[in-house]
Design a protein around this motif. Sequence first.
Motif, short mmCIF file in Angstrom:
data_model
loop_
_atom_site.label_atom_id
_atom_site.label_comp_id
_atom_site.label_asym_id
_atom_site.label_seq_id
_atom_site.Cartn_x
_atom_site.Cartn_y
_atom_site.Cartn_z
N ALA A 92 -15.13 21.22 22.06
CA ALA A 92 -13.77 21.63 21.71
C ALA A 92 -13.55 23.11 22.04
O ALA A 92 -12.49 23.50 22.54
N PHE A 93 -14.56 23.93 21.78
CA PHE A 93 -14.48 25.37 22.09
C PHE A 93 -14.32 25.59 23.60
O PHE A 93 -13.47 26.37 24.04
N ILE A 94 -15.12 24.90 24.39
CA ILE A 94 -15.06 25.04 25.85
C ILE A 94 -13.70 24.58 26.37
O ILE A 94 -13.08 25.24 27.22
N ASN A 95 -13.23 23.46 25.86
CA ASN A 95 -11.94 22.92 26.32
C ASN A 95 -10.78 23.85 25.98
O ASN A 95 -9.87 24.06 26.79
N ALA A 96 -10.81 24.41 24.79
CA ALA A 96 -9.74 25.33 24.38
C ALA A 96 -9.75 26.59 25.25
O ALA A 96 -8.70 27.10 25.65
N ILE A 100 -6.69 28.09 27.97
CA ILE A 100 -6.09 29.42 27.95
C ILE A 100 -6.30 30.13 29.28
O ILE A 100 -5.38 30.78 29.81
N VAL A 101 -7.50 30.03 29.87
CA VAL A 101 -7.78 30.67 31.17
C VAL A 101 -6.86 30.12 32.25
O VAL A 101 -6.26 30.87 33.04
N ILE A 102 -6.72 28.80 32.30
CA ILE A 102 -5.85 28.16 33.30
C ILE A 102 -4.40 28.61 33.10
O ILE A 102 -3.68 28.88 34.06
N ALA A 103 -3.99 28.72 31.85
CA ALA A 103 -2.61 29.14 31.55
C ALA A 103 -2.33 30.54 32.09
O ALA A 103 -1.27 30.79 32.67
N VAL A 104 -3.27 31.46 31.92
CA VAL A 104 -3.09 32.83 32.40
C VAL A 104 -2.96 32.85 33.92
O VAL A 104 -2.10 33.54 34.49
N LYS A 154 -9.65 15.61 19.58
CA LYS A 154 -8.35 16.28 19.51
C LYS A 154 -8.17 17.22 20.70
O LYS A 154 -7.07 17.34 21.25
N SER A 155 -9.25 17.90 21.10
CA SER A 155 -9.15 18.82 22.23
C SER A 155 -8.82 18.06 23.51
O SER A 155 -8.00 18.50 24.31
N ALA A 156 -9.46 16.89 23.69
CA ALA A 156 -9.16 16.06 24.86
C ALA A 156 -7.73 15.53 24.78
O ALA A 156 -7.00 15.51 25.78
N TYR A 157 -7.34 15.10 23.60
CA TYR A 157 -5.99 14.57 23.37
C TYR A 157 -4.92 15.63 23.67
O TYR A 157 -3.90 15.34 24.31
N LEU A 158 -5.17 16.87 23.23
CA LEU A 158 -4.22 17.96 23.47
C LEU A 158 -4.10 18.27 24.95
O LEU A 158 -3.01 18.54 25.46
N HIS A 159 -5.22 18.24 25.66
CA HIS A 159 -5.18 18.43 27.10
C HIS A 159 -4.24 17.41 27.73
O HIS A 159 -3.41 17.74 28.59
N ILE A 193 5.17 25.88 31.13
CA ILE A 193 3.98 25.02 30.94
C ILE A 193 2.79 25.88 30.52
O ILE A 193 2.04 25.53 29.60
N ALA A 194 2.61 27.01 31.18
CA ALA A 194 1.49 27.90 30.90
C ALA A 194 1.56 28.47 29.48
O ALA A 194 0.55 28.55 28.77
N LEU A 195 2.75 28.90 29.06
CA LEU A 195 2.91 29.43 27.70
C LEU A 195 2.58 28.37 26.66
O LEU A 195 1.95 28.66 25.63
N TYR A 196 2.96 27.14 26.93
CA TYR A 196 2.67 26.05 26.00
C TYR A 196 1.16 25.80 25.92
O TYR A 196 0.63 25.53 24.84
N LEU A 197 0.48 25.93 27.06
CA LEU A 197 -0.98 25.76 27.08
C LEU A 197 -1.66 26.81 26.20
O LEU A 197 -2.60 26.51 25.48
N VAL A 198 -1.19 28.06 26.29
CA VAL A 198 -1.76 29.13 25.47
C VAL A 198 -1.57 28.82 23.99
O VAL A 198 -2.49 28.97 23.18
N TRP A 199 -0.38 28.40 23.63
CA TRP A 199 -0.06 28.10 22.23
C TRP A 199 -0.93 26.97 21.68
O TRP A 199 -1.47 27.06 20.58
#
Length: 306
Positions: A92-96, A100-104, A154-159, A193-199
Amino acid sequence: MSHSNGHNHKHHHHNDLRGRNLIISIFLNIAITVAQVVGGLISGSLSLLSDALHNFSDVLSLIISYIANKLTKKRASIKKTFGYKRAEILAAFINATTLIVIAVLLIVEAIERFQNPQAIESNLVIWLSLIAILGNGFSVLLLKKDSEANMNMKSAYLHLITDMMASVAVLIGGLLMKYFQMFWVDSFLTFLIALYLVWMGYDLLKNSIKVLMLFTPDSIPIQKIVDEINMFEAIKNVHHVHVWQLNEEEIHLEAHIDFNNNITLSEFDIILHEIEDLVFNKYDINHVNIQPEFGKDDAKEVIVQD
């Protein structure tokens, strides 16, 4: 002397079903990613390529989640006394973090493209975004139930759900470009899309860090628990307390308890079971480790710096 319970462990394993659903989602997202990369390059759509990049991150996150799901089945050993119980929290930590990195990266690219908008083949954008919506929507349905009780799922689901929403935005953008020639909307949607990923990623990152750092779960009022245990007639003082969450299914309590009298082991066992029942029924703490003491000269504060 310490003593810990062995009867209050909660297990909600649906690992086989989780594994199957993850595998289906992985292959679906590989197909979507390939289609979107090819389509994005042909059409010139940055939002389609950004969606493809997000889908690729979905593939990686789902693979990480699948591996973590499998690792949790491995048994504990001399070298790994907890086994791999924290694998899903680490996933979950790696996915989160990747979210964020992709969003930036997407934000930077969107700003550059916004300054230099380009004509885009909107028909391809529309059809590929529709395919992505259907594929991700199916994956979201597969993982929804497990996501409610498992941080890794949940991390996979959020992705997946963020990518489905991103695909909806790309579809709207494709329609605007096709009928109104609003090509700037491609960069604008990428930015949103990117801002939503960060959030979405920040909350998951924060929660996974709390578990990895052994912070006390937000739902556990340590002082209140200490006060309730101190009300036992035989107990003089509860101190040196640690409470942490090992994984999705285990919350551990460790404490030193100073007794008023030099009680026998059988008397201690009776009190211990009462404490176990108290913290399990009221606070869902399902692993208790108590060090009994009588007249020991040590720090008596609730929280002691080790």
